[in-house]
Scaffold this motif. Structure first.
Motif, short mmCIF file in Angstrom:
data_model
loop_
_atom_site.label_atom_id
_atom_site.label_comp_id
_atom_site.label_asym_id
_atom_site.label_seq_id
_atom_site.Cartn_x
_atom_site.Cartn_y
_atom_site.Cartn_z
N SER A 16 -8.42 -2.00 34.43
CA SER A 16 -9.26 -2.20 33.34
C SER A 16 -9.08 -1.08 32.19
O SER A 16 -9.28 -1.44 30.97
CB SER A 16 -10.63 -1.98 33.70
OG SER A 16 -10.72 -0.54 34.17
N GLU A 17 -8.46 0.04 32.42
CA GLU A 17 -8.22 1.06 31.29
C GLU A 17 -7.12 0.42 30.37
O GLU A 17 -7.35 0.75 29.35
CB GLU A 17 -7.92 2.24 32.05
CG GLU A 17 -7.57 3.31 30.98
CD GLU A 17 -7.09 4.68 31.67
OE1 GLU A 17 -6.73 5.40 30.84
OE2 GLU A 17 -6.80 4.71 32.81
N ASP A 18 -6.03 -0.19 31.17
CA ASP A 18 -5.03 -0.80 30.34
C ASP A 18 -5.49 -2.21 29.62
O ASP A 18 -4.82 -2.19 28.47
CB ASP A 18 -3.69 -1.27 31.46
CG ASP A 18 -2.93 -0.14 31.97
OD1 ASP A 18 -3.37 1.12 31.43
OD2 ASP A 18 -2.12 -0.27 32.64
N ASN A 21 -7.04 -0.36 26.54
CA ASN A 21 -6.27 0.06 25.64
C ASN A 21 -5.44 -1.12 24.94
O ASN A 21 -5.00 -0.89 23.75
CB ASN A 21 -5.37 1.30 26.21
CG ASN A 21 -6.30 2.53 26.73
OD1 ASN A 21 -7.27 2.74 25.95
ND2 ASN A 21 -5.52 3.10 27.59
N LEU A 22 -5.09 -2.09 25.60
CA LEU A 22 -4.37 -3.21 25.14
C LEU A 22 -5.12 -3.69 23.98
O LEU A 22 -4.43 -4.16 22.98
CB LEU A 22 -3.86 -3.84 26.25
CG LEU A 22 -2.90 -5.26 25.78
CD1 LEU A 22 -1.48 -4.51 25.17
CD2 LEU A 22 -2.46 -5.98 26.98
N VAL A 23 -6.33 -4.08 24.32
CA VAL A 23 -7.18 -4.75 23.30
C VAL A 23 -7.45 -3.90 22.10
O VAL A 23 -7.44 -4.20 20.94
CB VAL A 23 -8.41 -5.21 24.03
CG1 VAL A 23 -9.47 -5.70 22.82
CG2 VAL A 23 -8.21 -6.30 24.93
N GLY A 73 2.81 3.88 24.99
CA GLY A 73 3.66 3.23 24.05
C GLY A 73 4.18 1.78 24.37
O GLY A 73 4.33 0.90 23.51
N VAL A 74 4.27 1.54 25.66
CA VAL A 74 4.57 0.26 26.12
C VAL A 74 3.47 -0.70 25.82
O VAL A 74 3.59 -1.96 25.33
CB VAL A 74 4.94 0.01 27.83
CG1 VAL A 74 4.80 -1.17 28.14
CG2 VAL A 74 6.16 0.95 27.97
N LEU A 75 2.24 -0.32 26.00
CA LEU A 75 0.98 -0.95 25.65
C LEU A 75 1.03 -1.45 24.02
O LEU A 75 0.69 -2.65 24.02
CB LEU A 75 -0.17 -0.59 26.09
CG LEU A 75 -0.63 -0.26 27.59
CD1 LEU A 75 -1.59 0.19 27.92
CD2 LEU A 75 -0.54 -1.77 28.36
N PHE A 98 -3.22 7.25 17.82
CA PHE A 98 -4.86 7.36 17.70
C PHE A 98 -5.16 6.89 19.25
O PHE A 98 -6.11 7.87 19.66
CB PHE A 98 -5.48 5.97 17.10
CG PHE A 98 -6.95 5.80 17.22
CD1 PHE A 98 -7.61 6.81 16.48
CD2 PHE A 98 -7.36 4.88 18.01
CE1 PHE A 98 -9.42 6.63 16.71
CE2 PHE A 98 -8.75 4.50 18.07
CZ PHE A 98 -9.67 5.63 17.53
N LEU A 99 -4.60 6.36 19.92
CA LEU A 99 -4.92 6.04 21.18
C LEU A 99 -4.60 7.25 22.25
O LEU A 99 -5.51 7.53 23.00
CB LEU A 99 -3.87 4.86 21.80
CG LEU A 99 -4.20 3.67 21.54
CD1 LEU A 99 -3.23 2.48 22.08
CD2 LEU A 99 -5.71 3.18 21.68
#
Length: 153
Positions: A16-18, A21-23, A73-75, A98-99
């Motif tokens: 869920s965290e990924d 962060n992806l969105v 960085g990958v996300l 920012f992330l």
């Protein structure tokens, strides 16, 4: 259609965290270019610092911080693939900065000018503990780096 369903399936299987962060990265990659054109990069950075300063950083569940930073960085790279227009290095670096800053991770937003170019070429990237994130390790050898990080201005 099958390809999009497969990608949706992969997205749903992410932690869920990924997913969050992806969105977030994708939405920022879509909105920041227009915002930077409208109010400028410095105003965008001020806004981002204000947002970061207004919320306490959540505790990361990452076992190793270096791996977690690289994973962010990958996300951002994944999110950039699905933008209608390819985001510039500055926009990708702003989003990654920012992330990371939102999680309380101190990093530098770096700008450099290519050393051996016949034309003017600039590049932006994020460094964490002096190590480039989402970039090749030799980025400092290819670019003459400004002394002050962009996020310190």
């Amino acid at each position: 259609m099958k390809r999009w369903l497969y990608r949706l399936h992969i997205f749903c299987r992410l932690p869920s965290e990924d997913r969050a962060n992806l969105v977030s990265a994708w939405l920022l990659l879509l909105s920041l270019p227009g915002l930077c054109r409208l109010v400028g990069v410095r105003a965008c950075l001020r806004w981002m610092r204000w947002v970061v300063g207004r919320q306490p950083p959540p505790a990361s569940s990452a076992p190793c911080l270096a791996d977690w930073v690289d994973h962010q960085g990958v996300l951002v790279s994944w999110a950039a693939r699905y933008c209608p227009r390819s985001p510039t290095c500055l926009i990708r670096a702003l989003v990654l900065w920012f992330l990371l800053a939102r999680r309380g991770i101190v990093c530098d937003l770096r700008l450099g000018v290519e050393k051996d170019a016949r034309t003017f070429e600039a590049h932006a990237w994020v460094e964490w503990h002096g190590r480039p994130v989402m970039e090749s390790p030799d980025v400092r050898q290819r670019y003459a780096v400004f002394d002050t990080p962009l996020n310190a201005l």
